[in-house]
Design an enzyme around this catalytic site. Structure first.
Site, PDB file in Angstrom:
ATOM      1  N   ASP A  28       0.560  -0.675  -0.010  1.00 36.14           N
ATOM      2  CA  ASP A  28      -0.100   0.285   0.051  1.00 36.14           C
ATOM      3  C   ASP A  28       1.050   1.477   0.194  1.00 36.14           C
ATOM      4  OD1 ASP A  28      -2.491  -1.576  -0.073  1.00 36.14           O
ATOM      5  OD2 ASP A  28      -2.590  -1.365   2.177  1.00 36.14           O
ATOM      6  N   ARG A  29       0.496   2.538  -0.310  1.00 32.09           N
ATOM      7  CA  ARG A  29       1.371   3.415  -0.693  1.00 32.09           C
ATOM      8  C   ARG A  29       1.662   4.132   0.598  1.00 32.09           C
ATOM      9  NH1 ARG A  29      -1.252   9.348  -2.503  1.00 32.09           N
ATOM     10  NH2 ARG A  29       0.151  10.822  -2.921  1.00 32.09           N
TER      11      ARG A  29
END
Length: 318
Positions: free
Chosen positions: A147-148
């Protein structure tokens, strides 16, 4: 402003030997790098993409000789990202975050807040930065994603054959993935194994919301208490499966959402930790292990904690 340029014709893509075994979504994202990921998933789900004239799933594994039919697309065409278009400090940050590199692969300690690829309104992500840094590496591809807002180990292949071999290891459960997470509150005693099925729900913005559901996909995580902190616990997490938001939702299901989790966490508690300097998701891909496809050497990488994560542990130690 970039113009909207249509891919006005149906395209038929042949699957070569180097792409055999690759997922359909990854295959299309490689061929249509400027297309938003949400668009790729949508045309597959709606049955507009056909493999050998039949409907297929996002997770369909392609084989040599398959023919993939892609409908006319309309995507935002952007000029190729060059070194000069990416701020120098961002190029430098990613260059300094490279933990290992050889002729076949790169291991990066990804900073939090850096998306792994562009799309969804982002001009570029980590893979585009790496392509700008390594212009002679013609086929840099993500082996997996995080995930970012998650920091830590990310593996990138330089060759299609290497990518294929590493994906096979992932399917054969031969990857070692371990995370460090800071969860709010105190982790319940004697809870080590979390075996709860997870179901993804599509959001209008193209993202996902994940919940525990009996009709979801199997998901297995192992949580180990590493240290009690002031108002939170430091946990080591080992994944047996790799579902979207798995650690975050499994932690929530046990009453201990991750610190800094704006989607599943406690917003008021997150405000407290933001004042302490933790302004993002407290999740770090700490360890990554795999067998090198060419040397056959087992490689194990440990990504150092970024300063905000390390500082929170130090300052909140009991």
């Amino acid at each position: 402003m970039a113009e909207q340029q249509p891919y006005s014709k149906v395209q038929f893509l042949d699957v070569g030997e180097e792409d055999s075994g690759q997922r359909l979504d990854n295959f299309l994202m490689r061929h249509f790098r400027k297309a938003p990921k949400a668009l790729i998933y949508r045309i597959i789900r709606k049955g507009e993409v056909r493999v050998n004239k039949g409907r297929s799933k996002v997770s369909t594994r392609l084989q040599t000789g398959d023919v993939v039919r892609v409908p006319p697309l309309r995507v935002e065409q952007a000029e190729k990202v060059e070194n000069s278009e990416i701020p120098a400090d961002e190029l430098r940050q990613i260059e300094q975050a490279i933990m290992y590199e050889d002729n076949d692969l790169i291991v990066v300690n990804k900073p939090s807040g850096v998306a792994v690829h562009g799309g969804g309104g982002l001009r570029y992500g980590l893979i585009e930065v790496l392509r700008a840094l390594r212009p002679k590496a013609r086929r840099l591809e993500l082996v997996h994603r995080i995930d970012r807002d998650t920091s830590g180990c990310l593996l990138v292949a330089k060759k299609a054959s290497v990518l294929k071999a590493l994906h096979q290891q992932m399917r054969d459960d031969q990857f070692e993935k371990r995370y460090l997470a800071i969860v709010s509150g105190q982790w319940p005693k004697n809870v080590n194994k979390v075996d709860l099925p997870l179901k993804k729900e599509h959001l209008k913005d193209g993202g996902w919301h994940v919940k525990v559901a009996q009709d979801g996909k199997s998901a297995l995580s192992y949580f180990e208490l590493k240290q009690h902190l002031n108002g939170c616990d430091l946990m080591a997490v080992r994944l047996k499966t790799g579902r979207t938001h798995q650690i975050r939702v499994h932690a929530l299901a046990n009453g201990c959402p991750l610190v800094g989790d704006d989607r599943y966490g406690d917003r008021e508690l997150n405000k407290r930790f933001r004042k302490l300097g933790m302004k993002r998701l407290a999740l770090h891909a700490h360890i990554l292990g795999f067998t090198h496809p060419n040397t056959e050497e087992y490689m194990r990488f440990e990504a150092p904690l970024w300063a905000d994560f390390r500082r929170l542990i130090e300052e909140q130690s009991l």
